[in-house]
Scaffold this active site. Structure first.
Site, PDB file in Angstrom:
ATOM      1  N   LYS A  19      -1.963  -9.976 -30.280  1.00 49.68           N
ATOM      2  CA  LYS A  19      -2.707 -10.955 -31.063  1.00 49.68           C
ATOM      3  C   LYS A  19      -2.839 -10.487 -32.513  1.00 49.68           C
ATOM      4  CE  LYS A  19      -5.848 -12.940 -28.524  1.00 49.68           C
ATOM      5  NZ  LYS A  19      -7.085 -12.793 -27.739  1.00 49.68           N
ATOM      6  N   ARG A  43     -12.188 -10.705 -30.894  1.00 51.18           N
ATOM      7  CA  ARG A  43     -11.186 -11.055 -29.885  1.00 51.18           C
ATOM      8  C   ARG A  43     -10.449  -9.850 -29.334  1.00 51.18           C
ATOM      9  NH1 ARG A  43      -7.471 -15.254 -33.011  1.00 51.18           N
ATOM     10  NH2 ARG A  43      -6.985 -15.950 -30.882  1.00 51.18           N
ATOM     11  N   GLY A  78      -6.255 -14.299 -20.843  1.00 49.77           N
ATOM     12  CA  GLY A  78      -7.549 -14.545 -20.240  1.00 49.77           C
ATOM     13  C   GLY A  78      -8.129 -13.382 -19.445  1.00 49.77           C
ATOM     14  N   MET A  97      -9.153 -10.445 -20.641  1.00 53.25           N
ATOM     15  CA  MET A  97     -10.206  -9.709 -21.335  1.00 53.25           C
ATOM     16  C   MET A  97     -11.068 -10.705 -22.116  1.00 53.25           C
ATOM     17  SD  MET A  97      -8.170  -6.345 -22.481  1.00 53.25           S
ATOM     18  CE  MET A  97      -6.928  -7.303 -23.291  1.00 53.25           C
ATOM     19  N   ARG A 133       2.312 -16.105 -29.773  1.00 55.72           N
ATOM     20  CA  ARG A 133       2.860 -15.073 -28.893  1.00 55.72           C
ATOM     21  C   ARG A 133       4.050 -15.662 -28.176  1.00 55.72           C
ATOM     22  NH1 ARG A 133      -2.269 -15.168 -24.894  1.00 55.72           N
ATOM     23  NH2 ARG A 133      -1.988 -17.249 -24.083  1.00 55.72           N
ATOM     24  N   HIS A 159      -5.908 -21.965 -17.088  1.00 60.18           N
ATOM     25  CA  HIS A 159      -5.783 -20.612 -16.552  1.00 60.18           C
ATOM     26  C   HIS A 159      -4.904 -20.585 -15.306  1.00 60.18           C
ATOM     27  CE1 HIS A 159      -7.158 -17.181 -14.085  1.00 60.18           C
ATOM     28  NE2 HIS A 159      -7.112 -16.558 -15.241  1.00 60.18           N
ATOM     29  N   ARG A 217      26.498  -4.330   9.059  1.00 62.29           N
ATOM     30  CA  ARG A 217      25.840  -3.515  10.092  1.00 62.29           C
ATOM     31  C   ARG A 217      26.275  -4.001  11.461  1.00 62.29           C
ATOM     32  NH1 ARG A 217      20.703  -4.280   6.395  1.00 62.29           N
ATOM     33  NH2 ARG A 217      21.903  -6.185   6.154  1.00 62.29           N
ATOM     34  N   SER A 258      28.778   5.835   0.144  1.00 60.07           N
ATOM     35  CA  SER A 258      27.784   4.797  -0.122  1.00 60.07           C
ATOM     36  C   SER A 258      26.411   5.394   0.138  1.00 60.07           C
ATOM     37  CB  SER A 258      28.034   3.585   0.771  1.00 60.07           C
ATOM     38  OG  SER A 258      27.051   2.602   0.512  1.00 60.07           O
ATOM     39  N   GLY A 267      22.897   5.576   1.232  1.00 60.06           N
ATOM     40  CA  GLY A 267      21.935   4.854   2.056  1.00 60.06           C
ATOM     41  C   GLY A 267      20.566   5.321   1.605  1.00 60.06           C
ATOM     42  N   ASN A 312      17.627   4.142   1.832  1.00 57.50           N
ATOM     43  CA  ASN A 312      16.452   4.033   2.697  1.00 57.50           C
ATOM     44  C   ASN A 312      16.263   5.331   3.471  1.00 57.50           C
ATOM     45  OD1 ASN A 312      16.475   1.442   1.771  1.00 57.50           O
ATOM     46  ND2 ASN A 312      17.217   0.533   3.676  1.00 57.50           N
ATOM     47  N   CYS A 336      23.910   1.064  -0.741  1.00 52.31           N
ATOM     48  CA  CYS A 336      23.664  -0.095   0.122  1.00 52.31           C
ATOM     49  C   CYS A 336      22.228  -0.123   0.618  1.00 52.31           C
ATOM     50  CB  CYS A 336      24.646  -0.127   1.282  1.00 52.31           C
ATOM     51  SG  CYS A 336      24.546   1.333   2.319  1.00 52.31           S
ATOM     52  N   TYR A 377      29.436   0.514  -7.572  1.00 49.46           N
ATOM     53  CA  TYR A 377      28.885  -0.802  -7.252  1.00 49.46           C
ATOM     54  C   TYR A 377      27.519  -0.676  -6.598  1.00 49.46           C
ATOM     55  CZ  TYR A 377      30.261   0.114  -2.412  1.00 49.46           C
ATOM     56  OH  TYR A 377      30.380   0.660  -1.166  1.00 49.46           O
TER      57      TYR A 377
END
Ligand code: ADP
Ligand code: MG
Ligand code: MG
Length: 909
Positions: free
Chosen positions: A43, A113, A122, A124, A354, A476, A584, A794, A796, A798, A862, A882
């Site tokens: 602002k 402000r 909105g 603050m 803004r 809002h 898979r 590749s 994995g 996870n 992957c 990739y």
């Protein structure tokens, strides 16, 4: 000359202490500019920039975010030197405006402000009309010859100051106002009534705080500045920052701005406007305004505002000037702007500019349109769109047939403003806390409110959609919903909400808390009950397609896809997938007609028995692969051999022990129960305490080599079948969970010997690649050796995250991981965003060592992370070939990959 040096030091010291905390904008010149967002907040920087551009901005100054941080660091004390600078700033404004704060004849009034570097609309606080007391109110009335206006400003000030600075609940003031005005609009209150209201408000303050309302304007200013700083750590601001991952230590700036008045009569007004439609992106001035009103009225939904076109008719001169300024600001910032303005007796003032928050659809349109308008380059357009917005664009909508049916059944309830697109079905809930509670019980909820305020934020993020009775498309609810990508229907006047009874009446229907409703933020329609949704249509998103075509030219990362079925392959290819990075095979095993054979295989007590079951599975797998090759014709398909522990295929037998116990207790034994006992014994045999670290992945293939043989036969057999019908199959065989060379060597030998057999049987060469997942830390460490025997890696991520951090993905989320993120013990959930410091370093090692052996080694990822923008950027940085995300994340990854490439180019420059 030591003496002089010492003297110099003495001189330097106070200078170092008197840091510049205050930046002026007054008389057409500002000390700050648009680049100083971090210090002045969005602002403050905008006000400075607009002032320098010669736009009509009321004079003022901005106290820096550094001052806010120093305030908190000092335990809630304004830093040394700050107040002097504020007083000096004030003196300059007083000189410029020829008014004085608190002056009984010609009082200066200011707004105080809040405004952080990142826009937090909105979240603050802001105090308007500061500087009023009984004397200056009288001065204001005399000067403007408008008693009513002066009382109106005064009552607004006391309630706003009371609420924000003195922490008095808003309802106390609101109910006073409601009682006075009854069914009338607030503009109908007379001067006398407003005067009485001021008296009541003062009494409320006295009662609630035990002290009279503070009348000294400089005290008022100081308290308000501290309150604005304080609002940085207010609950809503904290919630918002958590949601959008904004750091707590940015702080808010505080701008003190000369008041201009939109509530001086019918030639005055206030409004909010966007230079382009924030819903559709269309290039047209879009906004709302209210005559005879002050700024906060538009957003708060006190009265339903008028469309900005109406201003063209009501105040053509002011409108024309505003339109010009809007265009100028858009050109200047080279982006769509969200503007606040006030007209005081026909004269226009700009109060804020803004970058406009926009829906995903608008973001695409604005970015591509601006390229055509030559306002921005294609590279900039690519960087303008948040990759997550791409995903939002591909949100489901209601099934038109279901909508039709709902209409026929009389379930259409009402229509309001289509404030934020997308379809949502859920249980109606009428307050934010209840929304959070129901979300906790895994319920989908639609938050229904007369209007939302920042205090509802926690309920909004818990909801799948927002419905309000009041407020326009800049209210809002609308702004926040668009930011969150939540469907929102706003301003449905037909809703009669009874908050106390937790129900609403609409079009003759009664909806109680917990009843299902459906809202369509794209059309603005509201229905009773649930509606089925349809998947999104990528083909129709022409702007997205155009943007992504530019992105494709910039990115270096390939974008493949994790797909388990031919249908997914076809869909993913439409979305731009350049290969399958992970198929898979076990997902195919889970299909109903196959599961019994899989179970037979597991139950078999000999190799011969297993082979019989596997022989039945072979044609299914081979057929699947054939279909996938056809869908991906000419593109690589990475197929991972079976990965999960075997008991996962026996889930339906989890309760056999109970059946057995019941049968034994009731004496109803028989061959069926005997079979169950067999199953039970087998389950006991294969039970593991830590199955994720147990017999799975390549370990399973080494213990049961006949499974590997069947799968390789299916993969290569299908490739041979494809070749015979002219389909170009490019299978890549991938081993899961490899951690040692002993495993890899043996697996490779077996694959090669099955391959040789297949080639011999089919009488043709069947080309394929052989590679491995890298998902065990040890595999990263020995990646140089692994690369001698593989053609691709590749990641994995996870499993790599589970094993590097020692955190179980399936259990940790509910027990502690969510808390860790909430309490910021860790910045992100490592299963969503790659943990660069740990897992990321492991990946780098894997890449470096692998490529040391084979410089052109193909390396992909992957894991779940392959569709998460910041993780995609990391993959780009460490040089992966990739990324392979899930289907609907393919477009997200295409954009994220281009952004990563552009960002790196910029850094290298
Ligand atoms: P927010 O960040 O919540 O928009 P603002 O600081 O922009 O808060 O102010 C709230 C409202 O008050 C806005 O509508 C704004 O235009 C209005 N306002 C702020 N300062 C002034 C001022 N000096 N004169 C008139 N209206 C103002
Ligand atoms: Mg504002
Ligand atoms: Mg894995």
């Amino acid at each position: 000359m030591p003496a002089t040096r010492a003297k110099k030091k003495v001189n330097a010291a106070p200078k170092a202490r008197s840091q510049k905390w205050v930046y002026l904008f007054a008389g057409g010149k500002a000390e700050g500019n648009a680049k100083m967002r971090a210090l002045l907040g969005g602002k403050g920087a905008g006000l400075a920039e607009m002032t320098n551009a010669g736009l009509p901005v009321p004079p003022g100054f901005t106290i820096t975010t550094a001052a806010c941080n120093a305030y908190f660091k000092g335990g809630g004390k304004l830093p040394a030197g700050l107040w002097d600078q504020v007083e000096r700033g004030l003196a300059t404004i007083e000189k410029t405006t020829k008014k004085k704060l608190g002056d009984p004849k010609d009082p200066l009034l200011v707004s105080v402000r809040s405004g952080a570097a990142m826009s937090m609309p909105g979240m603050m606080d802001t105090v308007l009309n500061l500087g009023l007391n009984d004397q200056s109110r009288q001065g204001l009335a005399t000067l403007t010859k408008n008693e009513r206006f002066a009382w109106d400003a005064y009552r607004r000030f006391i309630s706003m100051f009371g609420r924000i600075v003195l922490d008095i609940p808003a309802e106390k003031f609101d109910s006073g106002l409601e009682k006075k005005k009854g069914a009338r609009a607030d503009t109908d209150l007379t001067a006398k009534e407003l005067e009485a209201l001021v008296g009541e408000f003062k009494a409320i303050v006295k009662r609630e705080t035990g002290r009279p309302f503070p009348t000294e304007p400089h005290d008022q200013l100081r308290l308000a500045v501290e309150a604005v700083f304080g609002s940085w750590f207010g609950q809503r601001a904290k919630d918002y920052r958590k949601q959008f991952k904004i750091s707590d230590d940015l702080g808010t700036a505080c701008s003190v701005v000369t008041m201009v008045f939109g509530n001086m009569g019918d030639d005055s007004g206030t409004g909010v406007a966007f230079t382009r439609d924030p819903n559709t992106g269309e290039k047209t001035l879009y906004g709302e305004y209210l005559t005879n009103a002050q700024g906060e009225d538009v957003v708060a939904g006190i009265r339903t505002p008028l469309k900005i076109d109406q201003l063209k008719r009501d105040m053509p001169k002011a409108y024309a000037q505003f339109e010009k300024i809007a265009q100028r600001l858009e050109k200047h910032y080279r982006d769509a702007q969200d503007l606040e303005f006030t007209i005081e007796r026909g004269k226009l003032y700009m109060l804020q500019t803004r970058s406009a928050k926009r829906t995903a659809r608008a973001a695409m349109k604005i970015a591509t349109d601006m390229v055509r308008e030559k306002l921005i380059t294609k590279d900039e357009a690519i960087q303008r769109v948040d990759p997550l917005q791409v995903e939002q664009l591909l949100v489901p909508g209601f099934d038109p047939a279901a909508v039709e049916r709902a209409r026929k059944e009389g379930r259409f309830l009402a229509k309001g403003l289509n404030a934020s697109p997308g379809a949502a079905t859920g249980r109606a809930v009428f307050d934010a806390d209840r929304a959070v509670a129901l979300k906790g019980q895994k319920q989908l909820v639609v938050l229904v409110r007369p209007e939302t305020s920042p205090d509802d934020f926690h309920g909004m993020i818990a909801a799948t959609g927002i419905l309000t009775a009041r407020g326009g498309s800049t209210s809002h609810a609308a702004v926040v919903a668009r930011g969150l990508g939540l469907p929102c229907v706003a301003g449905v006047a037909a809703l009669e909400i009874d908050l106390a009874k937790r129900e609403m009446r609409v079009g003759g229907a009664l909806i109680k808390e917990g009843d299902a409703i459906s809202i369509d933020g794209t059309t603005g329609e509201v229905f009773a009950g649930e509606l089925t949704t349809n998947p999104p249509s990528y083909e129709k998103e022409t702007q997205l397609i155009e943007l992504l075509s530019w992105a494709d030219k910039r990115r270096r990362l390939g974008v493949w896809v994790n797909a388990d079925t031919p249908g997914e392959c076809i869909e993913a290819r439409k979305l731009g997938a350049e290969g399958v990075g992970l198929a898979r095979t076990e997902h195919m095993f889970r299909q109903a007609e196959r599961l019994p054979y899989v179970q037979d295989m597991i139950m078999a007590d000999s190799e011969a028995g297993r082979k019989i079951a596997l022989a039945k599975l072979l044609p299914f797998q081979q057929g699947d692969f054939r279909e996938m090759y056809k869908a991906m014709d000419g593109l690589p398909v990475v197929i991972r051999l079976i990965d999960p522990p075997l008991h996962e295929f026996l889930r339906e037998f989890a309760d056999v022990d109970i059946d057995i116990a019941v049968a034994e207790a009731t004496g109803r034994d028989g061959p069926e129960i005997e079979q169950k006992r067999k199953v039970w014994r087998r389950l006991e045999q294969i039970h593991e305490d830590n199955p994720m670290l147990g017999l799975r992945g390549c370990r399973l293939l080494l213990v049961y080599p006949e499974i590997l043989e069947m799968q390789i036969r299916a993969i290569l057999g299908a490739a041979a079948d494809s070749a015979e019908v002219g389909v170009s199959a490019k299978p890549e065989i991938m081993m899961p969970l490899v951690g040692t060379m002993g495993e890899l060597d043996r697996l490779r030998d077996q694959v090669m010997s099955v391959a040789a057999a297949v080639e011999k049987e089919r009488g043709r060469k069947v080309p394929f690649k052989f590679g491995t997942m890298i998902e065990i830390p040890r595999a990263c460490i020995i990646a140089d050796e692994i690369a001698t025997k593989t053609e691709f890696f590749s990641f994995g991520t996870n499993d790599l995250t589970q094993t590097v951090l020692g955190i179980s993905r399936d259990d940790a989320q509910k027990s502690f991981l969510t808390k860790y993120v909430e309490q910021r013990i860790i910045p992100d959930d490592p299963f969503q965003v790659i943990d660069r410091g740990g897992v990321g370093e492991m990946m780098k090692m894997g890449v470096d060592r692998g490529r040391k052996t084979k410089p052109d080694l193909k390396i992909g990822i992957c894991g779940e992370h392959a569709g998460e923008p910041s993780s995609v950027a990391f993959c780009h940085e460490i040089g992966l070939t990739y990324v392979s995300p899930s289907t609907y994340r393919v477009p997200v990854a295409r954009l994220a990959a281009a952004q990563a490439a552009l960002a790196m180019k910029e850094r290298d420059r």
